[in-house]
Design a protein around this motif. Structure first.
Motif, PDB file in Angstrom:
ATOM      1  N   ALA A   1      12.122   0.645   6.409  1.00  0.00           N
ATOM      2  CA  ALA A   1      11.562   0.701   4.936  1.00  0.00           C
ATOM      3  C   ALA A   1      10.764  -0.571   4.631  1.00  0.00           C
ATOM      4  N   VAL A   2       9.559   0.066   3.805  1.00  0.00           N
ATOM      5  CA  VAL A   2       8.693  -0.825   3.525  1.00  0.00           C
ATOM      6  C   VAL A   2       8.533  -0.871   1.990  1.00  0.00           C
ATOM      7  N   ALA A   3       7.340  -1.522   1.412  1.00  0.00           N
ATOM      8  CA  ALA A   3       7.320  -2.025   0.096  1.00  0.00           C
ATOM      9  C   ALA A   3       6.880  -0.816  -0.779  1.00  0.00           C
ATOM     10  N   SER A   4       6.069   0.383  -0.074  1.00  0.00           N
ATOM     11  CA  SER A   4       5.615   1.576  -0.935  1.00  0.00           C
ATOM     12  C   SER A   4       5.315   2.601  -0.040  1.00  0.00           C
ATOM     13  N   GLY A   5       5.143   3.732  -0.575  1.00  0.00           N
ATOM     14  CA  GLY A   5       4.534   4.771   0.367  1.00  0.00           C
ATOM     15  C   GLY A   5       3.343   4.568   0.694  1.00  0.00           C
ATOM     16  N   GLN A   6       2.492   4.091   0.184  1.00  0.00           N
ATOM     17  CA  GLN A   6       1.263   3.449   0.726  1.00  0.00           C
ATOM     18  C   GLN A   6       1.301   2.636   2.072  1.00  0.00           C
ATOM     19  N   ALA A   7       2.286   1.768   1.750  1.00  0.00           N
ATOM     20  CA  ALA A   7       2.538   0.901   3.080  1.00  0.00           C
ATOM     21  C   ALA A   7       2.988   1.728   4.175  1.00  0.00           C
ATOM     22  N   ALA A   8       3.899   2.594   3.829  1.00  0.00           N
ATOM     23  CA  ALA A   8       4.380   3.330   4.848  1.00  0.00           C
ATOM     24  C   ALA A   8       3.534   4.304   5.757  1.00  0.00           C
ATOM     25  N   THR A   9       2.428   4.706   5.076  1.00  0.00           N
ATOM     26  CA  THR A   9       1.405   5.542   5.632  1.00  0.00           C
ATOM     27  C   THR A   9       0.479   4.727   6.368  1.00  0.00           C
ATOM     28  N   THR A  10       0.175   3.378   5.725  1.00  0.00           N
ATOM     29  CA  THR A  10      -0.631   2.220   6.636  1.00  0.00           C
ATOM     30  C   THR A  10      -0.020   1.906   7.810  1.00  0.00           C
ATOM     31  N   ILE A  11       1.033   1.403   7.640  1.00  0.00           N
ATOM     32  CA  ILE A  11       1.898   0.933   8.766  1.00  0.00           C
ATOM     33  C   ILE A  11       2.116   1.861  10.018  1.00  0.00           C
ATOM     34  N   ALA A  12       2.415   3.097   9.434  1.00  0.00           N
ATOM     35  CA  ALA A  12       2.510   4.218  10.706  1.00  0.00           C
ATOM     36  C   ALA A  12       1.383   4.254  11.399  1.00  0.00           C
TER      37      ALA A  12
ATOM     38  N   CYS B   1      -1.288   2.383  11.765  1.00  0.00           N
ATOM     39  CA  CYS B   1      -1.928   1.275  12.151  1.00  0.00           C
ATOM     40  C   CYS B   1      -0.884   1.088  13.559  1.00  0.00           C
ATOM     41  N   ALA B   2       0.231   1.478  13.590  1.00  0.00           N
ATOM     42  CA  ALA B   2       0.967   1.484  14.917  1.00  0.00           C
ATOM     43  C   ALA B   2       0.385   2.375  15.800  1.00  0.00           C
ATOM     44  N   LEU B   3      -0.061   3.343  15.365  1.00  0.00           N
ATOM     45  CA  LEU B   3      -0.364   4.423  16.387  1.00  0.00           C
ATOM     46  C   LEU B   3      -1.868   4.429  16.637  1.00  0.00           C
ATOM     47  N   LEU B   4      -2.718   3.898  16.016  1.00  0.00           N
ATOM     48  CA  LEU B   4      -4.290   3.992  16.301  1.00  0.00           C
ATOM     49  C   LEU B   4      -4.717   2.487  16.340  1.00  0.00           C
ATOM     50  N   ALA B   5      -5.677   2.433  17.246  1.00  0.00           N
ATOM     51  CA  ALA B   5      -6.434   1.167  17.597  1.00  0.00           C
ATOM     52  C   ALA B   5      -7.851   1.319  17.378  1.00  0.00           C
ATOM     53  N   PRO B   6      -8.706   0.340  17.164  1.00  0.00           N
ATOM     54  CA  PRO B   6     -10.094   0.593  17.147  1.00  0.00           C
ATOM     55  C   PRO B   6     -10.570   1.293  18.036  1.00  0.00           C
ATOM     56  N   GLY B   7     -11.562   2.369  18.043  1.00  0.00           N
ATOM     57  CA  GLY B   7     -11.974   3.150  18.825  1.00  0.00           C
ATOM     58  C   GLY B   7     -11.211   4.369  18.959  1.00  0.00           C
TER      59      GLY B   7
ATOM     60  N   ASP C   1     -11.863   4.958   3.859  1.00  0.00           N
ATOM     61  CA  ASP C   1     -12.793   3.373   3.759  1.00  0.00           C
ATOM     62  C   ASP C   1     -11.859   2.467   4.561  1.00  0.00           C
ATOM     63  N   THR C   2     -10.727   2.242   4.218  1.00  0.00           N
ATOM     64  CA  THR C   2      -9.980   0.973   5.117  1.00  0.00           C
ATOM     65  C   THR C   2      -9.723   1.237   6.461  1.00  0.00           C
ATOM     66  N   LEU C   3      -9.316   2.381   6.877  1.00  0.00           N
ATOM     67  CA  LEU C   3      -8.783   2.701   8.230  1.00  0.00           C
ATOM     68  C   LEU C   3     -10.132   2.880   8.969  1.00  0.00           C
ATOM     69  N   ALA C   4     -11.286   3.398   8.458  1.00  0.00           N
ATOM     70  CA  ALA C   4     -12.718   3.486   9.041  1.00  0.00           C
ATOM     71  C   ALA C   4     -13.202   1.964   9.032  1.00  0.00           C
ATOM     72  N   ASP C   5     -12.794   1.127   8.155  1.00  0.00           N
ATOM     73  CA  ASP C   5     -13.306  -0.469   8.541  1.00  0.00           C
ATOM     74  C   ASP C   5     -12.685  -1.017   9.482  1.00  0.00           C
ATOM     75  N   LEU C   6     -11.253  -0.542  10.020  1.00  0.00           N
ATOM     76  CA  LEU C   6     -10.729  -1.015  11.200  1.00  0.00           C
ATOM     77  C   LEU C   6     -11.099  -0.436  12.432  1.00  0.00           C
ATOM     78  N   GLY C   7     -12.233   0.635  12.361  1.00  0.00           N
ATOM     79  CA  GLY C   7     -12.700   1.158  13.818  1.00  0.00           C
ATOM     80  C   GLY C   7     -12.075   2.318  14.299  1.00  0.00           C
ATOM     81  N   VAL C   8     -11.526   2.940  13.525  1.00  0.00           N
ATOM     82  CA  VAL C   8     -10.808   4.409  13.478  1.00  0.00           C
ATOM     83  C   VAL C   8     -11.625   5.344  13.117  1.00  0.00           C
ATOM     84  N   GLU C   9     -12.141   6.393  13.656  1.00  0.00           N
ATOM     85  CA  GLU C   9     -12.768   7.532  13.331  1.00  0.00           C
ATOM     86  C   GLU C   9     -12.142   8.732  12.706  1.00  0.00           C
ATOM     87  N   ILE C  10     -12.336   9.349  11.581  1.00  0.00           N
ATOM     88  CA  ILE C  10     -11.386  10.212  11.173  1.00  0.00           C
ATOM     89  C   ILE C  10     -12.308  11.669  10.878  1.00  0.00           C
TER      90      ILE C  10
END
Length: 430
Positions: A76-87, A89-95, A114-123
């Protein structure tokens, strides 16, 4: 399942025999000895130390949602957006690479592009109904695919069984946002999902009074199967001194152990105990609410489809839907209360419609006991380019409705009031 809505995760186990899970409003937790606290931080024992990484009230929520989803564990986390973000980020790494449905909530789309692309993940985004497109989009560096079980705002369903088979054949994790469906109507894990995320702010809470998110590990994801693809889980962590793939047990999976230790702690995406308590109380009536809301929404969608002012109804029951077969197969209990209508006359007609409403509330939340309406193109999807908005189903004349628990005849009368106002604008435009 109704029994689990009320009882899962709690059995009056506190010293006072409280039948309702109490709110543990404490930022820190005492320990008998120095060694006890040391071992907790060394990950040699279970327990609570500091509320930023969890507390007993949120633990009950995690166990309840995991049980409802048929999952191995939840976080459980602070918001739905946090849930998507953390899930993610735990699976994806730069590149690495993510394949996502074109039809997603606007905030999710912005995070990905925007943000995930900034972290080096291609979509790469694809038509959720084009299975060939899913196959072509996945490549060696793809680590996850992302879909919504029922998309926001048009309530489109996907063939999750087929998408999961495509992804798993390439050792790609399947992440499903099931906020609209909820486990009362649909369990993604039964159709191949590895990870399920919820904005518990919506139907799980149900009363518009608490923000929360939940990540569920369905138990399908095993990083040991392809250790080279998930080195952060299968190799020793220099920071934490453990191999997260080895962390298994009640309420714990490798993915969620890593997500809690690293991202919940580092992002500070903590769910307050009072919010967890509010969501737990909402879940107790989830099964009943979803049945009533789904039936009312289907009734109103059918009626709206016969109104001259409505160019299109975006509800699963509407004629000619490409997902009709999927809805009939996978959603026998209904499809919740969120859908949209396209009005002739564009934004001006949508504005007139919304402003004429008296019972329905103009607001951007969904999943409330109150019926809510908004114009996605200028609110939830407003930061997306026009072409992207159109793909997501947020046209200039689109109004999103989130049907609540009001009497259907009262809602019909209020929507008729809005349609009459929109009709005047459409006539002027013509």
């Amino acid at each position: 399942m109704g029994t689990q809505h009320v009882h899962a995760g709690w059995d009056a186990q506190d010293p006072h025999g409280s039948i309702v899970p109490p709110i543990h409003a404490s930022t820190a937790y005492a320990h008998a000895t120095h060694a006890d606290l040391r071992d907790l931080f060394a990950r040699r024992r279970e327990g609570f130390a500091y509320a930023r990484s969890g507390n007993p009230t949120t633990r009950v929520l995690e166990e309840r949602v995991a049980a409802l989803e048929g999952g191995a564990a939840a976080l459980a986390v602070a918001s739905g957006q946090a849930a998507t973000t953390i899930a993610l980020c735990a699976l994806l790494a730069p590149g690495t690479h993510l394949v996502a449905s074109e039809r997603l909530y606007g905030g999710t789309t912005e995070f990905l592009t925007d943000t995930l692309a900034d972290l080096g993940v291609e979509i790469t985004t694809v038509d959720p109904w084009d299975l060939t497109a899913w196959e072509r989009a996945i490549r060696p560096e793809t680590r996850a695919v992302l879909v919504e079980s029922l998309a926001n705002p048009g309530c489109e369903a996907v063939d999750l069984d087929a998408i999961s088979a495509i992804a798993h054949a390439r050792d790609v994790a399947v992440v499903v946002d099931s906020t609209l469906a909820t486990p009362a109507l649909y369990r993604p894990g039964d159709h191949g999902a590895d990870v399920v995320v919820h904005s518990a702010t919506k139907y799980l809470s149900g009363h518009g009074a608490a923000m929360a998110g939940v990540i569920v590990d369905t138990g399908r994801f095993d990083p040991r199967r392809c250790p080279e693809r998930w080195p952060r889980l299968t190799e020793a962590s220099a920071r934490f001194g453990v191999v997260f793939a080895d962390e298994r047990g009640p309420g714990c999976t490798p993915l969620l152990a890593y997500a809690r230790a690293k991202y919940v702690t580092d992002f500070g995406a903590t769910l307050p105990a009072a919010s967890a308590h509010a969501v737990l109380q909402g879940i107790e009536t989830l099964d009943l609410r979803m049945a009533r809301i789904s039936a009312t929404a289907a009734d109103l969608a059918d009626w709206l489809g016969s109104q001259a002012q409505v160019a299109r109804v975006n509800h699963p029951s509407a004629p000619g839907r490409p997902d009709a077969r999927i809805i009939a197969r996978d959603f026998p209990r209904g499809t919740a209360g969120v859908f949209s209508i396209d009005l002739s006359g564009g934004e001006a007609a949508a504005e007139a419609f919304c402003d004429a409403l008296e019972l329905c509330t103009i607001a951007v939340n969904i999943g409330d006991v109150r019926t809510l309406a908004c114009h996605p193109a200028t609110t939830t999807h407003s930061h997306l380019p026009p072409a992207r908005r159109a793909v997501c189903g947020a046209g200039d004349g689109t109004v999103r409705l989130s049907i609540g628990l009001e009497d259907v005849e009262d809602l019909r009368a209020d929507l008729a009031r809005g349609l009459a106002a929109a009709s005047g604008i459409s006539a002027l435009a013509a």
